[in-house]
Design an enzyme around this catalytic site. Structure first.
Site, PDB file in Angstrom:
ATOM      1  N   GLY A 217       0.831  -1.207   0.000  1.00  0.00           N
ATOM      2  CA  GLY A 217       0.000   0.000   0.000  1.00  0.00           C
ATOM      3  C   GLY A 217       0.858   1.246   0.000  1.00  0.00           C
ATOM      4  O   GLY A 217       2.052   1.177  -0.309  1.00  0.00           O
ATOM      5  N   ASN A 218       0.270   2.367   0.301  1.00  0.00           N
ATOM      6  CA  ASN A 218       1.052   3.601   0.417  1.00  0.00           C
ATOM      7  C   ASN A 218       0.420   4.506   1.478  1.00  0.00           C
ATOM      8  O   ASN A 218      -0.629   4.180   2.027  1.00  0.00           O
ATOM      9  CB  ASN A 218       1.176   4.298  -0.947  1.00  0.00           C
ATOM     10  CG  ASN A 218      -0.175   4.672  -1.518  1.00  0.00           C
ATOM     11  OD1 ASN A 218      -0.896   5.503  -0.966  1.00  0.00           O
ATOM     12  ND2 ASN A 218      -0.545   4.023  -2.627  1.00  0.00           N
ATOM     13  N   TYR A 219       1.077   5.625   1.747  1.00  0.00           N
ATOM     14  CA  TYR A 219       0.669   6.464   2.879  1.00  0.00           C
ATOM     15  C   TYR A 219      -0.490   7.414   2.573  1.00  0.00           C
ATOM     16  O   TYR A 219      -0.833   8.247   3.396  1.00  0.00           O
ATOM     17  CB  TYR A 219       1.857   7.298   3.356  1.00  0.00           C
ATOM     18  CG  TYR A 219       2.922   6.493   4.065  1.00  0.00           C
ATOM     19  CD1 TYR A 219       2.599   5.733   5.180  1.00  0.00           C
ATOM     20  CD2 TYR A 219       4.241   6.507   3.626  1.00  0.00           C
ATOM     21  CE1 TYR A 219       3.578   4.997   5.843  1.00  0.00           C
ATOM     22  CE2 TYR A 219       5.224   5.784   4.284  1.00  0.00           C
ATOM     23  CZ  TYR A 219       4.888   5.030   5.394  1.00  0.00           C
ATOM     24  OH  TYR A 219       5.845   4.310   6.049  1.00  0.00           O
ATOM     25  N   SER A 220      -1.097   7.341   1.410  1.00  0.00           N
ATOM     26  CA  SER A 220      -2.172   8.289   1.088  1.00  0.00           C
ATOM     27  C   SER A 220      -3.296   8.203   2.130  1.00  0.00           C
ATOM     28  O   SER A 220      -3.760   7.122   2.480  1.00  0.00           O
ATOM     29  CB  SER A 220      -2.737   7.976  -0.310  1.00  0.00           C
ATOM     30  OG  SER A 220      -3.916   8.724  -0.504  1.00  0.00           O
ATOM     31  N   ALA A 284      -3.945   7.698  -4.990  1.00  0.00           N
ATOM     32  CA  ALA A 284      -2.569   7.226  -5.137  1.00  0.00           C
ATOM     33  C   ALA A 284      -2.652   5.744  -5.499  1.00  0.00           C
ATOM     34  O   ALA A 284      -2.551   4.865  -4.639  1.00  0.00           O
ATOM     35  CB  ALA A 284      -1.806   7.427  -3.837  1.00  0.00           C
TER      36      ALA A 284
END
Ligand code: CTP
Length: 401
Positions: A217-220, A284
């Site tokens: 995943g990512n930090y969005s 994102a």
């Protein structure tokens, strides 16, 4: 006559500061507005409806249901009163808003005329909390006030000073002039320039599963996309928000579809393109996903873990290639050579606008409530903005669209 012909609905709940609302009604009337007042039953303990009725020139609304004694029953119109009242207003100001009324609004409870009308109002709603400091700082109240903001209500922060309890601290209702000025500012700032327009917005991260318990995943946080949805809806657009995993609340009057993966987002976007006027891809979206998803949890005894990945479908590129009558807006997160990379993306993906931000700049990027953006259009006209809230940035983007 700053508020000439504006229709103001003033909701008063049961706090000692309710007396300040008499002056507020007078200020609204003096500046040309028509004012209707709603009181909660407990507000009657603090200020008389007779006073507010005389000052506003309208009957004060208190009860959910009109009196239905034999004499009145023939004359009472069986309209859905709260709905009409909500639709009538250009702005709904709730002052003072008690902890109880705020909690009910956040949870969608309509148990009196005021809270029921909030549920049906389409206009902007200003909420001015006022209570004793301990109540205001109570964890549940703090959470509710934050949720009000996320839901798209305009909150006027209470002031610090002497409180009715004799204690001193935060929780005072601002002076009537302050609430009046905020009302003017909001009414002048609200544009209804997107009425009749359909806007599709994506937000948040995507989660690409590795096995049954893990993902890439990512930090969005989704805050930029949700701010866009809130701003577009307030400007009158019909908004469909397609969101990856986030804890954010859906803004008022916005439709929302939740997805997890890039592939699910792609399907949801394709399924909602009919008749849209603009698509804003602020999500994102993961660029890569694991090639095989293991159906069981990978054990640490198995081996050294190497995850083979493959590219996800580029949704923005698809939208650019198959563009119909919509404006297409992409985002670029760049940590260096921002303009150069962003312009390349704008051209490659056939965009109308690209919004660039650099998460390395203080106050920009993931998780923050602010952003520092540059907007570049097809003619390469570039506009850079100072740090502003994501909601303000959202309005700048919508201005350009
Ligand atoms: N995007 C998309 N589908 C993907 C990946 C990204 O629609 N699979 C969209 C994002 O929503 C955003 C824009 O494309 O609007 C970002 O462009 P992209 O080229 O993916 O930028 P980066 O992810 O920053 O990739 P790069 O490594 O090329 O900079």
């Amino acid at each position: 006559m700053e508020l000439k012909d504006k229709k103001i609905l003033l909701g008063i709940s049961g706090g000692i500061a309710a007396y300040k609302c008499c002056e507020l009604v007078r200020l609204y009337k003096k500046s040309g507005a028509e004012v209707k007042v709603i009181m909660t039953p407990s507000a009657l303990n603090f200020v008389s409806p007779v006073t507010l009725s005389a000052l506003s020139g309208n009957e004060v609304m208190i009860n959910m249901f009109p009196e239905t004694n034999a004499e009145l029953s023939e004359t009472v119109e069986t309209k859905t009163w709260h709905i009409y009242t909500g639709l009538w207003a250009d702005v709904f100001v709730i002052a003072p808003a008690t902890a109880n009324t705020i909690a009910k609004i956040v949870h969608g409870i309509g148990d009196n005329f005021l809270t029921t009308t909030v549920l049906s109002a389409r206009c902007p709603v200003i909420i001015s909390p006022a209570m004793d400091e301990d109540m205001y700082l109570n964890e549940a109240t703090s959470r509710n006030v934050s949720e009000l903001k996320e839901l798209g209500y305009w909150v006027i922060e209470p002031e610090s000073g002497e409180l009715a309890s004799g204690l001193s601290g935060i929780g005072r209702l601002p002076e009537p002039e302050t609430i009046f000025n905020e009302t003017v500012k909001l009414l002048n700032g609200v544009k209804k320039d997107l009425e009749g327009k359909k806007i599709l917005i994506t937000a948040g991260p995507t989660y690409e599963p590795i096995d049954s318990v893990r993902f890439i995943g990512n930090y969005s946080s989704g805050k930029m996309g949700f701010a866009l949805a809130k701003a577009a809806s307030q400007r009158g657009a019909e908004v469909m928000l397609i969101s990856g995993p986030t804890l954010l609340k859906t803004p008022r009057n916005v439709s929302r579809i939740d997805i997890n993966t890039a592939a699910e987002m792609f399907e949801a976007v394709k399924g909602h393109l009919d008749g849209v006027d603009a698509v804003i891809m602020s999500a994102a979206v993961a660029d890569f996903k694991p090639k095989d998803i293991k159906s069981e949890k990978i054990k640490k005894t198995e081996s050294n873990l190497t995850i083979e990945t493959e590219k996800t479908a580029d949704i923005l590129e698809y939208l650019g290639k198959n563009k119909k009558d919509y404006k297409l807006v992409g985002f670029a997160l760049e940590t260096r050579n921002e303009s150069e990379y962003a312009i390349d993306k704008l051209k490659r993906k056939n965009l109308d606008l690209i919004v660039v931000n650099n998460p390395k700049i203080k106050g920009a990027g993931f998780g923050t409530d602010t952003n520092v953006i540059t907007i570049i259009d097809k003619e390469l006209k570039t506009e850079s903005f100072d740090k502003m809230t994501k909601f303000e940035a959202a309005n700048k983007i919508l201005d350009r669209i």
